[in-house]
Design an enzyme around this catalytic site. Structure first.
Site, PDB file in Angstrom:
ATOM      1  N   ASP B 331       2.465   5.173   3.805  1.00 19.96           N
ATOM      2  CA  ASP B 331       2.794   4.457   5.034  1.00 19.96           C
ATOM      3  C   ASP B 331       4.190   4.882   5.456  1.00 19.96           C
ATOM      4  OD1 ASP B 331       3.008   2.258   7.066  1.00 19.96           O
ATOM      5  OD2 ASP B 331       1.151   1.642   6.118  1.00 19.96           O
ATOM      6  N   HIS B 385       2.391   4.561  11.287  1.00 24.50           N
ATOM      7  CA  HIS B 385       2.493   4.269   9.852  1.00 24.50           C
ATOM      8  C   HIS B 385       2.770   5.537   9.059  1.00 24.50           C
ATOM      9  CE1 HIS B 385       1.476   0.029  10.004  1.00 24.50           C
ATOM     10  NE2 HIS B 385       0.544   0.325  10.890  1.00 24.50           N
ATOM     11  N   GLU B 456      -2.214   0.965  15.325  1.00 24.45           N
ATOM     12  CA  GLU B 456      -0.882   0.477  15.690  1.00 24.45           C
ATOM     13  C   GLU B 456       0.093   1.572  16.133  1.00 24.45           C
ATOM     14  OE1 GLU B 456      -0.374  -3.687  13.473  1.00 24.45           O
ATOM     15  OE2 GLU B 456      -0.014  -1.995  12.137  1.00 24.45           O
TER      16      GLU B 456
END
Lengths: 593, 684
Positions: B331, B385, B456
């Site tokens: 991440d 991420h 995201e």
């Protein structure tokens, strides 16, 4: 050719012992230790010229801020150096000539514990040896009592001449000296040596004056809802000691189980334990008490009564003792108690007191006759007693009705009888007992039932409740367990919410006289040995600083990097605390706001 | 029957006399009789001496020997099955000889399908035995089998050494090889139950033979979305031989059958003198999962977990027949994979030199998982991420591989600190991703399902860069979503190459604005792309996707996110995802109930998620278990739920399953006080 081959093998082996293929470093920026972006290769490791570059965040923190990363923060003066020296655990020497003779064995043990705790940080593989550390300990008093009056203060002076470090720890009692050694251990840190091995360093200068704000700094554990093996309890004590906490409140029994070996009443254990492998023998209990005491942690036993008792008390009728407990395991449970299984001691059966007295006698034998007991005393469910024909008729015989007032009287008398029995067993009437706040401790009636000289009240109400203030005004001494901040079981059942370490840290107690201190509470319904550490830690470390230092102007953002450091210290004790944030945030303080 | 904590083998006089009497063949005579009489006399004298020394009843030491004896006589006698009582009556004197000897009075009896605890003076039945034999077909096995279940009421004691496992009717060599591993795992699982090694309890059988067969299993060694995981398990006594047969169409079916069989075996502490293993001796079970994809996503980007901790997770998954370990490997916070081709990734991205997974680690973990019926599905999350590990591009002449790395204020450029998003106009970023996936896919050999991550994305991060804006203008793109969609498709084409030119059957994306209309229909082919839907269960995203013909994997945040409930981990903002999901919440979630019948086949299954911002190293186990076990039964069995209340048998079986996990060395959370496990149905 052969030699070359051998050298190759040796190199390969040497390489293997330094497993990492790269190393991280940290630098001190604005009093915070930030990870440097660039990784170091093995060959670059030797080139660090200590120019504000550190191989561990712990070593960086030691010199980067003016608090040396100490947890909990000292309350008096604090000056620390800006350099450190290499040292090996075997290079510590202790001088105990100025320790009062009665305290000497204790302090000697403390120094052993100190060294034992350093070894996981750096031991056989520890390659730094440059300096020696001479620790002079001075203790005035031989008194080894650990109670609310124990003087826990200490001063620590650390200075360096060349490679010789001199430490002087001065304390009134052995417990103060112990805390001083705890602080000293926090003035050391692991590093990675230029050859990729492990090393230990110690700060070169410190002047510390320190004493706790509150005398009672505790954690409650509950071994009745779910059993906790002895090793887990001992490890928890290690964690408490590392945070200078001084009380382990052991809620040992409840309506669910009675895991203690009571030699004079073995049936308590046989009926009450979850299984034969889930019993604390008398030796286990003695070990826990001794282990705690050696680490400055007083183990306070709670045998909850008259409510929260049922398991272990079931056998009365079968030997003609009548009902020792009523409503035991009764269904539907919600009519007779607040949590299954039900059970409440029978206050009108003399045999109940007789058994209780046997139990008290046995546990005082282990704990010592001076020790304070927690009597429990919370959540008496009056409809339970009111459903017992035996209790009602006994009350009628005494001219009592079935009014709430009468039941409260019965309840209050129960506690007074307990205290009388304890006095007789102890041959002393000066030792207090602790009870939980309850209906009985309502400010308007408490004085009718509980003598303020004999009972300390542990309140477990919300922050917003006026109860603690009112009880203080009446002159009662308090232990505070703020329910909406310090109940560590919240967030896993009902409508409760989890209290983060910030909630825990920000909960401040009144410093009014009469507030002995506080406790976090690890109720055991929804915690297992597997999750215990992470549920307790680091939140109980947060409460430790609140209770020892009670800092006024330190925000959680200020405290967080030091708390991350304390988590690492706990890890060396074998305690895996829960994470505060992604590890990246620990490596980059104040960048995850 | 005799419980002594310190001296389990201590021979009591009365035991001895019975033994001697037995040796002499019933009625003793001659010399033997004299010995016996002498022993009985001595015993008597000893007892009287002890009575005489005992304090009186009225003292504060209330339990004299006499009252203890009385007690034993007065206690409720449970006249149950007497088979486990070998030496009746002897235990009466235990207490006199050794005050350290405790004897539990508790026994369990099956009353109306529920085990009830009661005090007895002899012939105890253990809770484990009662639980195993009480409660019809809804007992014992977790997750509950979905086909025919016939569980007999008889059980038999056996010893581990009596177990023989034989593979029959199986031609596929790789299935055979896997079965050899499964046998070892099965035996180790049984071994973990044993509390007294080499206990001497008399076995009810001479041999316990387990036949494993997976006939006609071409490709049965590979776990795919089409793999038939069903099995049939039969247990039948044949005189002194106990036989179990597991038949399945793949290795995975046989493995699941063995898992079920292992749950029909328990440690009976009241069998013989020291306890013994017991197994249900007659059973027929037909079983298969309701959903093909039953996963758990574990995040090693926010915190590092040693590979051994991850293996414990797989142990727990195997115990409840979960089949996919979705490894959210990296991440923006860290990149712990030590790639052979791109060692710079871990050097720049791992938390430290000790917190890396080498290819050997990954390979070993994949093998460990495979033999436990679990595929390892790797995700290297991108384009968002991703930050840690991608910082070295400029230095090597590759330009910026990732953008906004560690940028502040973070809240403007990413969902949580620290920021980082791959550079969508740098070919090197794609090239490196392809290389990383190639390396990992070669290690996992899972080629039919690939996870791209893809959630995201923060548009403001990309919008800061004028060269990105210029590149978009050159292609006539004004919407950053399109840029994002192109990123995914470009990556997809590269991943086919990384996958040794094999086109995967399912390419998974996390749900995001991109998986909503119109983007999803414009840029993604429902034949290839699968959406892992993690929004709230009442959000329209899942029904919309189903309507548009996309296959989905469900990970609804409000039911199956196991990391929620620990408050906020930053100084500001709110807690990420609300309250703790109790196991009941996890269990009762059946989102497909409201989906159209013809669309349910598009639901491949589900995944519970553990994101690890706030998970300490030792917390991984208790955060997962038994909640992920509850999730597993939802996906395997999908039993109907009665509103929001959970049936009693689910509580009882789950409590037994937790005991099994504990025996196998897992760390689990307590679901309630142990009293509730010992008193089934009494805490509801």
């Amino acid at each position: 050719m052969k030699t070359v081959f051998f050298i190759c093998i040796l190199l390969a082996l040497a390489r293997k012992s330094h497993q990492a293929s790269f190393y991280r470093t940290y630098e001190c920026v604005n009093n915070l230790c930030q990870r440097t972006a660039r990784p170091l290769s093995f060959s670059e490791l030797g080139d660090i010229s200590s120019n504000n570059i550190y191989t561990t965040v712990a070593a960086c923190r030691l010199v980067c801020s003016n608090t040396a990363g100490l947890w909990p923060l000292p309350t008096g003066s604090l000056e620390t150096g800006t350099n450190y020296l290499g040292v090996h655990p075997s290079n510590f020497r202790f001088d105990m000539q100025d320790v009062a003779s009665g305290a000497r064995p204790f302090v000697s043990q403390s120094t052993n514990i100190f060294l034992d705790n350093l070894r996981p940080v750096c031991d056989e593989d520890c390659t730094m040896r440059q300096s020696t550390v001479m620790v002079h300990v001075k203790v005035n008093s031989s008194n080894l009592n650990l109670d609310w009056d124990t003087n826990e203060q200490y001063t620590l002076n650390l200075s360096t001449k060349g490679n010789n470090v001199t430490v002087i720890i001065v304390a009134m009692t052995a417990y103060g000296a112990r805390h001083g050694l705890e602080t000293l251990s926090q003035l050391t840190a692991p590093i990675i040596t230029p050859d990729g091995g492990r090393g230990l360093v110690i700060l070169d200068f410190a002047v510390i004056k320190d004493k706790p704000v509150f005398p009672h700094r505790g954690l409650l554990i509950d071994t009745a809802r779910n059993f906790l093996p002895v090793t887990d309890i001992l490890r928890t004590i290690d964690g408490l000691a590392s945070n200078k906490m001084n009380v382990l409140h052991w809620h040992a029994t409840d309506s669910q189980s009675f895991p203690l070996e009571i030699k004079s009443v073995p049936l308590m254990t046989e009926f009450g334990a979850y299984g034969l492998d889930k019993i604390y023998s008398a030796e286990d209990m003695a070990q826990i008490v001794m282990y705690g005491k050696a680490r400055g942690v007083r183990v306070i036993l709670e045998l909850d009564s008259p409510s929260h008792a049922g398991a272990g008390w079931e056998w009365g009728e079968s030997i003609g003792y009548g009902k020792l407990a009523v409503c035991a395991n009764q269904q539907p449970w919600n009519q007779f108690c607040i949590q299954p299984p039900c059970g409440q001691l029978n206050p009108v059966n003399l045999r109940t007191y007789r058994v209780l007295r046997s139990i008290y006698k046995d546990v005082l034998e282990i704990w010592g006759h001076e020790s304070v007991l927690h009597l429990g005393g919370d959540e008496v469910f009056l409809p339970c007693w009111n459903s017992s024909v035996e209790i009602i008729s006994a009350m009628q015989e005494r001219g009592m009705n079935r009014s709430e007032e009468d039941f409260l009287k019965l309840w209050g008398e129960f506690h007074s009888t307990q205290v009388q029995m304890l006095d007789q067993e102890r041959n002393s009437n000066s030792i207090s007992a602790i009870v939980w706040s309850s209906h009985l401790t309502s400010p308007d009636i408490i004085e009718n039932h509980l003598d303020k000289k004999r009972f300390v009240i542990q309140t477990w109400v919300e922050r917003s409740s006026p109860l603690p203030r009112k009880l203080l005004r009446l002159g009662y001494r308090l232990i505070v367990s703020t329910k909406d901040a310090w109940y560590l079981d919240h967030g896993f059942w009902g409508t409760t919410t989890y209290h983060t370490w910030r909630d825990v840290y920000n909960n401040r107690l009144s410093r009014q006289e009469g507030v002995l201190g506080g406790e976090t509470c690890m109720w055991g319904e929804y915690v297992s040995p597997g999750s215990l550490d992470a549920r307790i830690w680091p939140r109980t470390a947060a409460v430790a600083e609140r209770l020892w230092s009670d800092p006024q102007r330190i925000s959680t953002a200020d405290a967080e990097p030091r708390l991350e450091g304390q988590r690492k210290r706990l890890k060396y004790l074998g305690i895996s605390s829960d994470a505060l944030a992604p590890e990246w945030c620990a490596q980059h303080p104040r960048q995850c706001m | 029957m005799v419980f002594s904590r310190k001296l389990p083998f201590k021979m009591r006089p009365s035991v001895l006399s019975i033994r001697i009497a037995r040796m002499a063949g019933g009625v003793p005579s001659g010399k033997m009789r004299r010995v016996l009489v002498f022993l009985v006399l001595i015993t008597g004298v000893l007892l009287i001496a002890m009575y005489a020394h005992a304090p009186t009843l009225v003292s504060l030491q209330p339990f004299t020997a006499r009252s203890f004896k009385e007690l034993r006589q007065h206690l409720v006698t449970f006249l149950g099955d007497n088979r486990s009582a070998e030496i009746p009556g002897v235990q009466l004197y235990e207490f006199l000889n050794d005050s350290r000897t405790f004897q539990s009075p508790w026994s369990w009896a099956c009353v109306a399908g529920r085990c009830e605890r009661r005090a007895v003076r002899s012939s105890r039945i253990s809770l484990a035995t009662c639980t195993a034999l009480c409660g019809g077909s809804t007992r014992l096995i977790w997750p509950r089998p979905t086909g025919n279940i016939i569980l007999g009421d008889d059980s038999t004691v056996f010893h581990l050494q009596q177990v023989a496992m034989i593979t029959v009717n199986t031609s596929d060599q790789s299935v055979k090889n896997l079965l050899e591993h499964a046998k070892v795992i099965f035996l180790n699982n049984i071994k973990s139950l044993i509390k007294v090694p080499n206990s001497k309890g008399r076995a009810g059988v001479d041999n316990f033979v387990i036949y494993l067969s997976a006939p006609g299993t071409q490709g049965g060694a590979k776990l795919t979305l089409e793999t038939d995981e069903s099995y049939k398990l039969e247990v039948l006594p044949k005189g002194k031989l106990l036989e179990a047969r597991i038949t399945a169409k793949s290795f995975y079916g046989v493995r699941h059958g063995l898992e079920t069989l292992s749950q029909m075996i328990w440690w009976d502490e009241t069998a013989g003198r020291q306890g013994a293993l017991r197994v249900i001796s007659q059973a027929i079970i037909e079983d298969k999962p309701m959903f093909a994809y039953r996963g758990l996503v574990v995040d090693t980007g926010r915190q590092f977990f040693p590979i051994e901790e991850l293996k414990r997770v797989v142990d727990g998954m195997a115990a409840s027949k979960l089949n996919t370990f979705h490894w959210h490997l990296t991440d923006s916070q860290s990149f712990p994979f030590d790639s052979v081709q791109f060692p710079e990734m871990a050097r720049w991205g791992a938390y430290s030199g000790d917190q890396v997974y080498t290819s050997e680690d990954v390979k070993e973990f994949v093998e460990y998982s495979r033999v436990r019926g679990v595929r390892v599905l790797i995700e290297i999350d991108s384009p968002a991420h991703a930050g840690a590990g991608w910082q070295w591009g400029a230095e090597h002449g590759y330009g910026e591989l990732a953008l906004c790395v560690d940028q502040q204020p973070w809240s403007s450029y990413c969902g949580e600190p620290n920021c980082g998003q791959l550079n969508p106009i740098n070919e090197h970023s794609y090239r490196i991703l392809e290389g990383l996936y190639r390396e990992l896919l070669d290690l996992t050999e899972v080629r039919d399902i690939i996870h791209l991550g893809g959630d995201e994305v923060n548009m403001d991060c990309w919008a800061q860069y004028s060269n990105i804006t210029a590149a978009m203008q050159a292609q006539n793109i004004s919407d950053h979503h399109v840029l994002w969609a192109e990123f995914e498709n470009k990556l997809y084409r590269r991943l086919i190459k990384a996958n040794r030119d094999e086109t995967p059957k399912a390419v998974i994306l996390w749900s995001s604005p991109l998986t909503k209309r119109p983007y999803i229909n414009t840029y993604f082919d429902p034949k290839t792309f699968v959406v892992q839907s993690w929004g709230g269960s009442n959000w329209p995203e899942t029904p919309d996707l189903l309507e548009d013909g996309f296959r989905v994997i469900l990970s609804h945040v409000d039911a199956w996110y196991l990391d929620c409930g620990f408050g906020k981990w930053r100084e500001t903002g709110e807690a990420a995802c609300g309250e703790y999901r109790t196991w009941q919440t996890v269990y009762n979630h059946r989102p497909w109930q409201v989906y159209a019948q013809q669309q349910i086949s598009l639901v491949l299954g589900g995944e519970a998620a553990i994101w690890n911002e706030q998970t300490g190293q030792a917390s991984l186990g208790p955060r997962l278990w038994p909640r992920a076990s509850a999730f597993a039964e939802r996906l395997w069995s999908d039993l109907p739920t009665n509103g929001y209340s959970t049936e009693e048998n689910v509580y009882t079986r789950l409590a037994a399953h937790v005991e099994l996990l504990l025996a196998r060395g897992l760390k689990t959370e307590a679901v309630w006080p142990q009293w509730c496990s010992q008193n089934p149905g009494k805490c509801l």
